[in-house]
Write a protein that holds these residues in place. Structure first.
Motif, mmCIF file in Angstrom:
data_model
loop_
_atom_site.group_PDB
_atom_site.id
_atom_site.type_symbol
_atom_site.label_atom_id
_atom_site.label_comp_id
_atom_site.label_asym_id
_atom_site.label_seq_id
_atom_site.Cartn_x
_atom_site.Cartn_y
_atom_site.Cartn_z
ATOM 1 N N TYR A 183 37.724 37.247 19.585
ATOM 2 C CA TYR A 183 38.902 37.216 20.449
ATOM 3 C C TYR A 183 39.111 35.825 21.030
ATOM 4 C CZ TYR A 183 40.092 42.157 20.275
ATOM 5 O OH TYR A 183 40.515 43.382 19.849
ATOM 6 N N MET A 215 36.942 46.493 26.110
ATOM 7 C CA MET A 215 36.772 46.967 24.740
ATOM 8 C C MET A 215 36.269 48.406 24.739
ATOM 9 S SD MET A 215 37.737 44.882 22.477
ATOM 10 C CE MET A 215 38.911 43.807 23.271
ATOM 11 N N GLY A 242 53.583 48.638 27.072
ATOM 12 C CA GLY A 242 54.089 48.064 28.313
ATOM 13 C C GLY A 242 54.947 49.037 29.102
ATOM 14 N N ASN A 276 47.087 42.738 21.390
ATOM 15 C CA ASN A 276 47.299 43.768 22.401
ATOM 16 C C ASN A 276 47.429 45.160 21.823
ATOM 17 O OD1 ASN A 276 47.244 42.257 24.816
ATOM 18 N ND2 ASN A 276 49.221 41.382 24.263
#
Lengths: 255, 255
Positions: free
Chosen positions: B195, B212, B254, B173
DNA sequence: ATACTATTGTGTATCTCCTACACAATGAAC
DNA sequence: GTTCATTGTGTAGGAGATACACAATAGTAT
């Protein structure tokens, strides 16, 4: 790690005198390894960290050494128990600090304690009110400090603390730290203040509440917290079952 | 950590014979501490890990010990260089393993090497094609294994590898691992496969590409990769400047 | 050459989640 | 009872994630 731990260790059944530890710590402990704990608490809207002061010396993180037949995790648990009196606290290893210069300024020039130590850092989340800081035999202090107002610390302990705080900050996304840092019952504004101090930024009240409730691990109680001036806020508690389930699966998940 | 490292170390200017190391490693190294590296590569659509095999013995992670005046990070870098011939590779400390039982089954019953070791785990991301695995003097093997098909490993090395993989997964992440694992030019399907192997799940092709490209650190080249059957995919490369800038600020966040 | 096949390139509609934002209610202090 | 700081609460808009289908093409098989 400082002299402090020597004294604490002395209380245990296997023991060395402080002098013996200084010179022959290897009898009881692994050489070159120590553990340091960054113990976080939360009180009166402030994030706190528990620090020790050497007699006539600098402040430092509570730390200790690893016994020959003890796991590193257990060492951390033991040290924590010695300092706070608490069992079963949330404890997480976050980094090992291995710069040979990290103990620059060390006073001991000979003996076991003068060796180079690589320290393994743990941070703990504890409920402030349940902790009774235990200054040790040399009557050094052991007390809570505001994270924002921590004094100079020995060696690289400030760095260790900062790294712990960063790790804690990152963990907010997948670990609801309130469960460990707050008392059983708490108000939404208290929970919010906790997040705000950890993050070092203010958050929107309504969005915060929505987000916390959306985690589905809180229970709103039919009780309000009175005493403070102004409108009395509702109390909440964590739903242990839902909390555990959520922890098992991971809270969010970027992918 | 295994016998392997002893031999590698022998090549360095400061050196101990394997026998000396076995019995008196403390002359050169910190006791009770080792470093183990989980070296990840990517080839033919598979995530790989570099393993060593003891002569007539089990497979293990490449590892080594920490010299008295060397930082732990540097030890890991050195060990990596010895194994892969590479400098400047992405290397990240992820956990210290300190269970006293972790080396269950250790063969050495006496001497320095028989001591208990706490090991500090690092994982590395390297470009597969640039690595020339270096089996050491004892002619043990050193080769890439599919992550999904790793054989039994010595001690707790499987555990260490698994933890590394989990950490890598979480790091996706905030760290675009393709930069370290893929060659300079690569196709979008290759990036996606990377990935997918790390995450162990398939991803939607169009959404993956959108995501991406949205990171804004890729450059689409005016070139296609030919040779494979079927329609030739475009090549991409990372834009180093934008990549560095993005890394400095953190990719997402986040909060 | 031709047909075949697996793979690539590409856009939109929907949904979900995050963000911004305001006003009425209330408990304590005076 | 007036004041004041704080709490409780909902909605509209935007950003980002997700689901999804068809045309183009580079080899391969014939």
């Amino acid at each position: 790690m400082g002299v402090k731990s020597l004294l604490m260790t002395k209380r245990k059944s296997e023991s060395l005198s402080p002098e013996e530890l200084r010179t022959h710590g290897e009898r009881l402990f692994l050489s070159h390894l120590s553990v340091d704990c960054v113990i976080f608490g939360f009180h009166e809207g402030q994030l706190k960290v528990l620090l020790l002061k050497w007699k006539d010396g600098p402040w430092c993180l509570p730390g200790g050494f690893i016994k020959h037949h003890e796991s590193v995790d257990y060492s951390a648990t033991r040290i924590l128990k010695e300092r706070t009196g608490l069992d079963e606290i949330y404890l997480k290893q976050f980094h090992a600090f291995g710069d040979p210069q990290r103990e620059r300024g060390k006073r001991y020039k000979q003996g076991w304690i003068a060796n180079r130590f690589v320290t393994i850092g743990y941070y703990a989340l504890v409920e402030y009110s349940k902790v009774f800081p235990q200054p040790d035999l040399l009557s050094s202090e052991c007390k809570w400090w505001d994270v924002a107002a921590v004094p100079d610390l020995i060696y690289d302990h400030k760095q260790i603390m900062t790294t712990a705080l960063e790790t804690l900050r990152l963990s907010l996304n997948d670990h609801p730290v309130g469960y460990n840092l707050l008392p059983l019952k708490f108000t939404m504004p208290e929970l919010q203040r906790l997040y705000e101090t950890i993050l070092g930024q203010t958050l929107d009240r309504r969005n915060f509440q929505k987000r916390m409730l959306a985690l589905n691990i809180l229970v709103k109680l039919n009780e309000r917290k009175t005493g403070g001036a102004h409108k009395a806020p509702f109390l909440y508690r964590f739903d242990k079952k839902k909390y555990d389930r959520a922890m098992k699966q991971g809270l969010v998940g970027g992918w």
